[in-house]
Scaffold this motif. Structure first.
Motif, PDB file in Angstrom:
ATOM      1  N   UNK A  77      23.789   7.568   7.849  1.00  0.00           N
ATOM      2  CA  UNK A  77      24.626   8.436   9.068  1.00  0.00           C
ATOM      3  C   UNK A  77      24.247   7.464  10.350  1.00  0.00           C
ATOM      4  N   UNK A  78      23.355   6.682  10.880  1.00  0.00           N
ATOM      5  CA  UNK A  78      22.647   6.627  11.982  1.00  0.00           C
ATOM      6  C   UNK A  78      22.919   4.598  12.023  1.00  0.00           C
ATOM      7  N   UNK A  79      22.723   4.062  13.335  1.00  0.00           N
ATOM      8  CA  UNK A  79      22.705   3.107  13.346  1.00  0.00           C
ATOM      9  C   UNK A  79      20.951   2.422  14.127  1.00  0.00           C
ATOM     10  N   UNK A  80      19.854   2.963  13.251  1.00  0.00           N
ATOM     11  CA  UNK A  80      18.611   2.457  13.122  1.00  0.00           C
ATOM     12  C   UNK A  80      18.237   1.772  14.072  1.00  0.00           C
ATOM     13  N   UNK A  81      17.460   1.562  14.988  1.00  0.00           N
ATOM     14  CA  UNK A  81      16.141   0.708  15.360  1.00  0.00           C
ATOM     15  C   UNK A  81      15.009   1.573  15.290  1.00  0.00           C
ATOM     16  N   UNK A  82      14.446   0.875  14.045  1.00  0.00           N
ATOM     17  CA  UNK A  82      13.367   0.644  13.984  1.00  0.00           C
ATOM     18  C   UNK A  82      11.599   0.055  14.448  1.00  0.00           C
ATOM     19  N   UNK A  83      10.826   0.802  14.284  1.00  0.00           N
ATOM     20  CA  UNK A  83       9.548   0.132  14.094  1.00  0.00           C
ATOM     21  C   UNK A  83       8.325   0.821  14.054  1.00  0.00           C
ATOM     22  N   UNK A  84       7.509  -0.158  12.967  1.00  0.00           N
ATOM     23  CA  UNK A  84       6.045   0.024  12.282  1.00  0.00           C
ATOM     24  C   UNK A  84       4.772  -0.652  12.972  1.00  0.00           C
ATOM     25  N   UNK A  85       3.710   0.675  13.763  1.00  0.00           N
ATOM     26  CA  UNK A  85       2.712   0.322  14.441  1.00  0.00           C
ATOM     27  C   UNK A  85       2.581   1.258  13.572  1.00  0.00           C
ATOM     28  N   UNK A  86       0.806   0.452  13.115  1.00  0.00           N
ATOM     29  CA  UNK A  86       0.465   0.838  12.040  1.00  0.00           C
ATOM     30  C   UNK A  86      -1.188  -0.013  11.611  1.00  0.00           C
ATOM     31  N   UNK A  87      -2.270   0.345  11.085  1.00  0.00           N
ATOM     32  CA  UNK A  87      -3.005  -0.766  11.213  1.00  0.00           C
ATOM     33  C   UNK A  87      -4.434   0.184   9.394  1.00  0.00           C
ATOM     34  N   UNK A  88      -4.057  -0.743   8.687  1.00  0.00           N
ATOM     35  CA  UNK A  88      -5.390  -0.228   7.893  1.00  0.00           C
ATOM     36  C   UNK A  88      -6.795   0.390   7.970  1.00  0.00           C
ATOM     37  N   UNK A  89      -6.744   1.423   7.247  1.00  0.00           N
ATOM     38  CA  UNK A  89      -8.399   1.265   8.063  1.00  0.00           C
ATOM     39  C   UNK A  89      -8.262   2.551   9.115  1.00  0.00           C
ATOM     40  N   UNK A  90      -7.291   2.839  10.302  1.00  0.00           N
ATOM     41  CA  UNK A  90      -7.763   3.379  11.230  1.00  0.00           C
ATOM     42  C   UNK A  90      -7.337   5.009  11.178  1.00  0.00           C
ATOM     43  N   UNK A  91      -8.316   5.541  12.184  1.00  0.00           N
ATOM     44  CA  UNK A  91      -8.360   6.793  12.240  1.00  0.00           C
ATOM     45  C   UNK A  91      -7.716   7.253  13.225  1.00  0.00           C
ATOM     46  N   UNK A  92      -7.800   8.624  13.721  1.00  0.00           N
ATOM     47  CA  UNK A  92      -6.953   8.972  14.454  1.00  0.00           C
ATOM     48  C   UNK A  92      -6.719   8.559  16.371  1.00  0.00           C
ATOM     49  N   UNK A  93      -8.401   8.912  16.294  1.00  0.00           N
ATOM     50  CA  UNK A  93      -9.355   7.915  17.710  1.00  0.00           C
ATOM     51  C   UNK A  93      -8.465   6.746  17.916  1.00  0.00           C
TER      52      UNK A  93
END
Length: 240
Positions: A77-93
């Protein structure tokens, strides 16, 4: 009650935790780009943010992982501009520090929708559920105000009592911890209208999980991603 039992069997749980960490295969984050564009139509910007599950650990490519499933579903339905910002082992802080670093280098960073995967590493730490919810409140404020995000999707902590790799009684204890975190998260969701609370969408049995018995497999990522995309589309329709 489970904390009282924890005190009594803490040495055993500690030894089991060390054994699991030593013997469990360390899987890589899913391969592939961490930003892109897909689909045609009106623009929508998407961020998947958080820990190893957000990063796609358990599948080979980002197309099979959460960001791939969600972006492809929205691209209908959309033209999606996407991004991933993630790291293994990371907690919320740690994840919030990573996001604030990105905000410091990109002052115009904005997203229409953000999907968050955090909590497992917090459950594995000494952090209390009450303190974790305080962090979630700060995170929702950060995403809603600093990123100007209209659709924030927080994922429940997975039921760690169902993780096949964990031996008893460690599995029982972490299962109770994850339930406690989720109870606080559900209470917070009732008070805070700026986010949607989401399940993984599939039972965490051995066949559905990755080979390490700890991370999602392709089927879980697919169900989770389709559920997240549905929540985003529903909120977009309400806003429009």
């Amino acid at each position: 009650m489970h904390y009282l039992i924890f005190i009594l069997i803490a040495p055993l749980l500690f030894l089991q935790g060390k054994r699991v960490k030593r013997n469990t295969p360390k899987l890589p984050e899913a391969a592939g780009p961490r930003a892109g564009r897909v689909g045609e139509g009106c623009d929508i910007s998407l961020l998947v943010f958080g820990d190893s599950a957000a990063a796609g650990v358990g599948v080979e490519s980002q197309q099979q992982a959460l960001i791939g499933v969600v972006s492809q579903a929205l691209a209908n339905e959309y033209r999606v501009e996407w991004r991933l910002l993630a790291n293994s082992g990371y907690n919320t802080a740690q994840a919030m520090r990573m996001l604030r670093t990105e905000l410091g280098t990109q002052s115009n960073l904005r997203f229409d929708a953000v999907i968050v995967s955090l909590g497992v590493n917090d459950v594995l730490s000494p952090l209390s559920a009450k303190r974790w919810i305080e962090q979630q409140k700060i995170l929702v404020e950060l995403l809603s105000v600093e990123l100007d995000c209209q659709t924030v999707v927080l994922t429940r902590v997975p039921p760690m009592g169902d993780f096949p790799v964990l031996p008893q009684p460690l599995r029982w204890f972490l299962g109770r911890r994850s339930q406690e975190f989720n109870r606080h998260l559900e209470q917070f969701s009732i008070q805070e209208p700026r986010f949607t609370l989401l399940d993984f969408g599939h039972q965490l049995d051995a066949e559905a999980m990755a080979i390490d018995g700890f991370h999602p497999g392709e089927l879980i990522y697919r169900d989770w991603g389709l559920s997240a995309a549905k929540a985003i589309l529903l909120n977009k329709s309400k806003v429009n």
